[in-house]
Design a protein around this motif. Structure first.
Motif, short mmCIF file in Angstrom:
data_model
loop_
_atom_site.label_atom_id
_atom_site.label_comp_id
_atom_site.label_asym_id
_atom_site.label_seq_id
_atom_site.Cartn_x
_atom_site.Cartn_y
_atom_site.Cartn_z
N MET A 61 28.78 6.64 31.26
CA MET A 61 28.76 5.29 31.74
C MET A 61 27.45 5.04 32.47
SD MET A 61 31.96 5.39 30.88
CE MET A 61 32.99 6.80 31.05
N PRO A 62 26.58 4.26 31.91
CA PRO A 62 25.29 4.01 32.57
C PRO A 62 25.44 3.05 33.74
CG PRO A 62 25.40 2.82 30.52
CD PRO A 62 26.63 3.68 30.58
N LEU A 63 24.65 3.31 34.77
CA LEU A 63 24.54 2.42 35.91
C LEU A 63 23.07 2.11 36.09
CD1 LEU A 63 25.38 0.98 38.54
CD2 LEU A 63 25.27 3.21 39.67
N ILE A 64 22.72 0.85 35.96
CA ILE A 64 21.34 0.40 36.14
C ILE A 64 21.27 -0.26 37.51
CG2 ILE A 64 19.53 -1.13 35.28
CD1 ILE A 64 21.12 -1.05 32.55
N THR A 65 20.39 0.23 38.37
CA THR A 65 20.22 -0.36 39.69
C THR A 65 18.87 -1.06 39.75
OG1 THR A 65 21.53 1.41 40.67
CG2 THR A 65 20.18 0.11 42.17
N VAL A 66 18.91 -2.32 40.16
CA VAL A 66 17.69 -3.13 40.27
C VAL A 66 17.50 -3.47 41.74
CG1 VAL A 66 16.57 -5.28 39.55
CG2 VAL A 66 18.17 -4.14 38.00
N ASN A 67 16.35 -3.10 42.29
CA ASN A 67 16.03 -3.44 43.67
C ASN A 67 15.08 -4.62 43.69
OD1 ASN A 67 17.28 -1.22 45.36
ND2 ASN A 67 16.20 -0.04 43.81
N LEU A 68 15.45 -5.64 44.46
CA LEU A 68 14.67 -6.87 44.54
C LEU A 68 14.45 -7.25 46.00
CD1 LEU A 68 16.73 -9.02 42.01
CD2 LEU A 68 14.61 -7.80 41.54
N ILE A 69 13.39 -7.98 46.26
CA ILE A 69 13.19 -8.55 47.58
C ILE A 69 14.08 -9.78 47.68
CG2 ILE A 69 11.54 -9.66 49.15
CD1 ILE A 69 9.36 -7.91 47.86
N GLU A 70 14.80 -9.86 48.78
CA GLU A 70 15.72 -10.97 49.03
C GLU A 70 14.98 -12.32 48.95
OE1 GLU A 70 19.33 -10.40 52.08
OE2 GLU A 70 17.42 -10.85 53.01
N ASN A 71 15.68 -13.32 48.47
CA ASN A 71 15.19 -14.71 48.41
C ASN A 71 14.09 -14.94 47.38
OD1 ASN A 71 16.96 -15.46 50.55
ND2 ASN A 71 15.47 -14.62 51.99
N VAL A 72 13.96 -14.05 46.41
CA VAL A 72 12.96 -14.25 45.36
C VAL A 72 13.60 -14.84 44.11
CG1 VAL A 72 11.33 -13.10 43.79
CG2 VAL A 72 11.41 -12.44 46.21
N PHE A 73 14.73 -14.28 43.67
CA PHE A 73 15.36 -14.71 42.43
C PHE A 73 16.63 -15.51 42.72
CE2 PHE A 73 12.88 -10.96 41.36
CZ PHE A 73 12.17 -11.41 40.26
N LYS A 110 20.54 -9.30 30.22
CA LYS A 110 19.49 -8.70 29.38
C LYS A 110 19.42 -7.18 29.53
CE LYS A 110 16.71 -12.81 28.70
NZ LYS A 110 15.39 -13.43 28.79
N LEU A 111 19.61 -6.69 30.74
CA LEU A 111 19.60 -5.24 30.93
C LEU A 111 20.80 -4.59 30.23
CD1 LEU A 111 18.42 -5.12 34.63
CD2 LEU A 111 17.18 -4.26 32.63
N THR A 112 21.95 -5.23 30.31
CA THR A 112 23.12 -4.73 29.59
C THR A 112 22.85 -4.71 28.09
OG1 THR A 112 24.62 -5.56 31.29
CG2 THR A 112 25.58 -5.12 29.12
N ASN A 113 22.29 -5.80 27.57
CA ASN A 113 21.98 -5.86 26.14
C ASN A 113 21.00 -4.77 25.72
OD1 ASN A 113 23.69 -8.04 25.77
ND2 ASN A 113 22.06 -9.56 25.90
N ALA A 114 20.01 -4.49 26.57
CA ALA A 114 19.04 -3.45 26.25
C ALA A 114 19.72 -2.08 26.14
CB ALA A 114 17.93 -3.41 27.30
N MET A 115 20.62 -1.78 27.06
CA MET A 115 21.33 -0.50 27.00
C MET A 115 22.25 -0.43 25.80
SD MET A 115 20.22 1.52 29.27
CE MET A 115 21.41 2.82 29.08
N VAL A 116 22.92 -1.53 25.47
CA VAL A 116 23.82 -1.56 24.31
C VAL A 116 23.03 -1.34 23.02
CG1 VAL A 116 25.33 -3.08 22.96
CG2 VAL A 116 25.64 -2.89 25.43
N GLU A 117 21.81 -1.83 22.96
CA GLU A 117 20.97 -1.59 21.78
C GLU A 117 20.72 -0.10 21.59
OE1 GLU A 117 17.31 -3.75 21.14
OE2 GLU A 117 18.15 -5.51 22.15
#
Length: 71
Positions: free
Chosen positions: A1-13, A24-31
């Motif tokens: 079971m893959p776990l992708i962790t994305v670290n972002l600066i708060e209030n950017v996205f 999109k990250l899920t789709n990339a792993m499924v590919e």
């Protein structure tokens, strides 16, 4: 079971942009892994408060990232 962790600066996205990242990250792993793994592919977004993320010795803020995005 893959776990992708994305670290972002708060209030950017926005919530919509984060949802797009998750999709999109899920789709990339499924590919790579195959469609059967979609339901067990996790994407976790962690946000770091502004000023607590440094690049090149400088603390980054959301405003600085937005400026980079617009250049």
């Amino acid at each position: 079971m893959p776990l992708i962790t994305v670290n972002l600066i708060e209030n950017v996205f926005s919530p919509e942009e984060k949802a797009e990242m998750i999709e999109k990250l899920t789709n990339a792993m499924v590919e790579i892994e195959g469609e059967n793994m979609r339901s067990v592919t996790w994407v976790k977004i962690e946000e770091v408060p502004e000023g607590q993320w440094g690049i090149g010795g400088n603390a980054m803020t959301a405003a600085m990232v937005h400026e980079l995005q617009s250049s």
